[in-house]
Design an enzyme around this catalytic site. Structure first.
Site, PDB file in Angstrom:
ATOM      1  N   GLU A  24       0.808  -1.226   0.000  1.00 14.81           N
ATOM      2  CA  GLU A  24       0.000   0.000   0.000  1.00 14.81           C
ATOM      3  C   GLU A  24       0.839   1.272   0.000  1.00 14.81           C
ATOM      4  O   GLU A  24       0.329   2.364   0.282  1.00 14.81           O
ATOM      5  CB  GLU A  24      -0.933   0.034   1.222  1.00 14.81           C
ATOM      6  N   SER A 152      -6.698  -4.473   0.687  1.00 13.41           N
ATOM      7  CA  SER A 152      -7.051  -4.031  -0.659  1.00 13.41           C
ATOM      8  C   SER A 152      -7.596  -5.150  -1.542  1.00 13.41           C
ATOM      9  O   SER A 152      -7.377  -5.168  -2.744  1.00 13.41           O
ATOM     10  CB  SER A 152      -5.848  -3.388  -1.353  1.00 13.41           C
ATOM     11  N   TYR A 218     -10.159   1.399  -6.187  1.00 18.10           N
ATOM     12  CA  TYR A 218      -9.169   2.379  -6.606  1.00 18.10           C
ATOM     13  C   TYR A 218      -9.302   2.863  -8.039  1.00 18.10           C
ATOM     14  O   TYR A 218      -8.738   3.876  -8.395  1.00 18.10           O
ATOM     15  CB  TYR A 218      -7.758   1.823  -6.399  1.00 18.10           C
ATOM     16  N   ARG A 257     -11.542   2.133  11.223  1.00 18.62           N
ATOM     17  CA  ARG A 257     -12.735   2.011  10.370  1.00 18.62           C
ATOM     18  C   ARG A 257     -13.191   0.563  10.359  1.00 18.62           C
ATOM     19  O   ARG A 257     -12.390  -0.336  10.109  1.00 18.62           O
ATOM     20  CB  ARG A 257     -12.380   2.453   8.958  1.00 18.62           C
ATOM     21  N   ASP A 259     -15.614  -2.391   8.800  1.00 14.40           N
ATOM     22  CA  ASP A 259     -16.425  -2.794   7.642  1.00 14.40           C
ATOM     23  C   ASP A 259     -17.492  -3.785   8.089  1.00 14.40           C
ATOM     24  O   ASP A 259     -17.200  -4.744   8.808  1.00 14.40           O
ATOM     25  CB  ASP A 259     -15.548  -3.480   6.577  1.00 14.40           C
ATOM     26  N   GLU A 272     -14.303  -6.635   8.935  1.00 12.57           N
ATOM     27  CA  GLU A 272     -12.894  -6.392   9.301  1.00 12.57           C
ATOM     28  C   GLU A 272     -12.731  -4.980   9.829  1.00 12.57           C
ATOM     29  O   GLU A 272     -13.634  -4.153   9.727  1.00 12.57           O
ATOM     30  CB  GLU A 272     -11.963  -6.600   8.096  1.00 12.57           C
ATOM     31  N   ASN A 274      -9.914  -1.635   9.874  1.00 19.21           N
ATOM     32  CA  ASN A 274      -8.679  -1.001   9.403  1.00 19.21           C
ATOM     33  C   ASN A 274      -8.228  -0.026  10.485  1.00 19.21           C
ATOM     34  O   ASN A 274      -8.996   0.847  10.874  1.00 19.21           O
ATOM     35  CB  ASN A 274      -8.942  -0.235   8.103  1.00 19.21           C
ATOM     36  N   GLY A 278      -7.423   4.931   4.964  1.00 19.04           N
ATOM     37  CA  GLY A 278      -6.998   5.907   3.953  1.00 19.04           C
ATOM     38  C   GLY A 278      -7.382   7.330   4.339  1.00 19.04           C
ATOM     39  O   GLY A 278      -8.413   7.560   4.963  1.00 19.04           O
TER      40      GLY A 278
HETATM   41  N1  LIG Z   1     -18.502 -12.204   3.777  1.00 22.66           N
HETATM   42  C1  LIG Z   1     -18.652 -11.352   2.776  1.00 22.66           C
HETATM   43  N2  LIG Z   1     -19.804 -11.331   2.059  1.00 22.66           N
HETATM   44  C2  LIG Z   1     -19.956 -10.498   1.016  1.00 22.66           C
HETATM   45  N3  LIG Z   1     -19.026  -9.625   0.601  1.00 22.66           N
HETATM   46  C3  LIG Z   1     -17.853  -9.587   1.286  1.00 22.66           C
HETATM   47  C4  LIG Z   1     -17.608 -10.442   2.403  1.00 22.66           C
HETATM   48  N4  LIG Z   1     -16.359 -10.181   2.860  1.00 22.66           N
HETATM   49  C5  LIG Z   1     -15.868  -9.210   2.078  1.00 22.66           C
HETATM   50  N5  LIG Z   1     -16.744  -8.846   1.126  1.00 22.66           N
HETATM   51  C6  LIG Z   1     -16.538  -7.840   0.088  1.00 22.66           C
HETATM   52  O1  LIG Z   1     -15.150  -7.783  -0.219  1.00 22.66           O
HETATM   53  C7  LIG Z   1     -14.608  -6.498   0.117  1.00 22.66           C
HETATM   54  C8  LIG Z   1     -13.218  -6.621   0.696  1.00 22.66           C
HETATM   55  O2  LIG Z   1     -13.242  -7.428   1.832  1.00 22.66           O
HETATM   56  P1  LIG Z   1     -12.521  -7.046   3.190  1.00 22.66           P
HETATM   57  O3  LIG Z   1     -12.594  -8.229   4.095  1.00 22.66           O
HETATM   58  O4  LIG Z   1     -13.069  -5.764   3.715  1.00 22.66           O
HETATM   59  O5  LIG Z   1     -10.990  -6.904   2.750  1.00 22.66           O
HETATM   60  P2  LIG Z   1     -10.052  -5.673   2.357  1.00 22.66           P
HETATM   61  O6  LIG Z   1     -10.864  -4.405   2.475  1.00 22.66           O
HETATM   62  O7  LIG Z   1      -8.915  -5.751   3.339  1.00 22.66           O
HETATM   63  O8  LIG Z   1      -9.606  -5.991   0.987  1.00 22.66           O
HETATM   64  C9  LIG Z   1     -15.613  -5.897   1.078  1.00 22.66           C
HETATM   65  O9  LIG Z   1     -15.528  -4.490   1.038  1.00 22.66           O
HETATM   66  C10 LIG Z   1     -16.936  -6.459   0.566  1.00 22.66           C
HETATM   67  O10 LIG Z   1     -17.390  -5.744  -0.578  1.00 22.66           O
HETATM   68 MG   LIG Z   2     -12.277  -3.773   3.829  1.00 24.14          MG
END
Ligand SMILES: Nc1ncnc2c1ncn2[C@@H]1O[C@H](COP(=O)(O)OP(=O)(O)O)[C@@H](O)[C@H]1O
Ligand SMILES: [Mg+2]
Length: 321
Positions: A24, A152, A218, A257, A259, A272, A274, A278
């Site tokens: 990153e 990411s 991005y 943050r 999610d 998750e 962060n 950002g």
């Molecule tokens: N269990 C889930 N069900 C549906 N969509 C998911 C799920 N986990 C992640 N996502 C989708 O994938 C994206 C990235 O996942 P995330 O775990 O937040 O990883 P990162 O942001 O570190 O890449 C999320 O923003 C969401 O859109």
């Molecule tokens: Mg995420």
């Protein structure tokens, strides 16, 4: 001297730690440049430090009083840097060693949440020896495969057919030794910023491509962000409280943050955290701050203040003994 100048001076000489050695790096340089200009606007004695492996020497030699950490990803967001700063006794923004390390690992985070009774989608750890059909049967389809420690959306895939599970595992395993499968949540996506002891207004992330992957984050213009997020007041409060709890049980401090996904029945599922989100002017935390009436520069100052409180707490403690 104006009051604001006086306030800015109590921070001393501030290093804005940016760049770093993780994937990153480029995003961090952008966040860092924006943070630096915000702090300068507020009269803080802030300086750019492009962090490499000698970052601790630089901080000591140049006699920095404090660090604004805006290193995203491994090295800067995972407790490694935080440990070094603790040794040097340089106060820094955001989470400490433990919360940083746990949050960097999505699987550890889910284990803590599960242990604390907070809802996160069901998961199964995968290895090359896994019975992939059994995993698909247990979790149901679709599901999502994730390396425990990449950000990411790197190495992640959505799997809709059991036959895709093994190749998806192989892909994720290129990025981390620990890979897991997670139940897919069909519904809406939210992200919620924590700032000091406040929870900022949630943002709803609307992606056209199905999931918020690297491209959507991005490159694509197809992602829409809604803040206010459109939930009714009570549900929004529930979401905010959930995110505060989710942050607290990980030992979170300062800012971060969270999610979250919401399924069609209305249940929220934690995804998750962060701990160094950002901070470009297009980023999500600044968007939520704006909705709360905080300018970008106000936000940078508020984040910097999160270093001051831990600093003062430590001083009070050492006076007490
Ligand atoms: N269990 C889930 N069900 C549906 N969509 C998911 C799920 N986990 C992640 N996502 C989708 O994938 C994206 C990235 O996942 P995330 O775990 O937040 O990883 P990162 O942001 O570190 O890449 C999320 O923003 C969401 O859109
Ligand atoms: Mg995420």
């Amino acid at each position: 001297m104006s009051v604001t100048q006086n306030m800015a001076e109590r921070f001393g000489k501030v290093a804005v730690l940016m760049g770093g050695w993780a994937a990153e790096r480029e995003v961090s340089l952008k966040s860092g440049a924006a943070v630096l200009s915000g702090l300068l606007e507020k009269g803080v004695d802030a300086h750019k430090v492009d962090a490499s492996r000698d970052v601790l020497d630089v901080l000591r030699e140049q006699k920095f009083d404090r660090a604004f950490n805006i290193l995203h990803g491994r090295g800067g967001e995972d407790g490694e840097l935080q440990g070094g700063l603790e040794v040097l006794q340089i106060p820094y923004t955001g989470c400490g060693v433990m919360a940083s390390a746990i949050s960097m690992d999505k699987l550890m985070t889910k284990r803590i949440w599960t242990g604390a009774g907070l809802a996160t989608p069901a998961f199964e750890i995968l290895t090359a020896e896994s019975d992939f059909n059994l995993v698909a049967e247990k979790l149901g389809l679709p599901l999502i495969i994730k390396p425990a420690q990449e950000g990411s959306s790197i190495g992640m895939s959505k799997v809709s057919d059991a036959s895709q599970l093994e190749p998806a595992y192989q892909k994720a395993a290129e990025f981390d030794d620990v890979v897991f499968a997670e139940q897919w949540v069909t519904g809406d996506e939210y992200t919620v910023a924590i700032l000091g002891d406040e929870v900022l207004p949630p943002i709803r992330v609307e992606v056209q491509t199905g999931f918020y992957d690297f491209e959507a984050k991005y490159a694509s213009n197809n992602t829409q962000y809604h803040c206010p997020c459109g939930l009714d007041e009570m549900t929004e409060e529930t979401l905010k409280t959930l995110c505060q709890n989710a942050f607290d049980v990980l030992g979170g401090k300062g800012w971060g943050r969270v999610d979250v996904m919401q399924d069609h029945v209305g249940t929220f599922w934690l995804i998750e955290v962060n701990t160094v989100p950002g901070m470009t002017d297009h980023s999500l935390v600044p968007m939520a701050a704006k909705q709360q009436g905080l300018s970008f520069a106000d936000l940078t100052l508020k984040v910097l203040e999160t270093s001051l409180s831990s600093d003062q707490q430590k001083m009070e403690l050492s006076h007490a003994v």
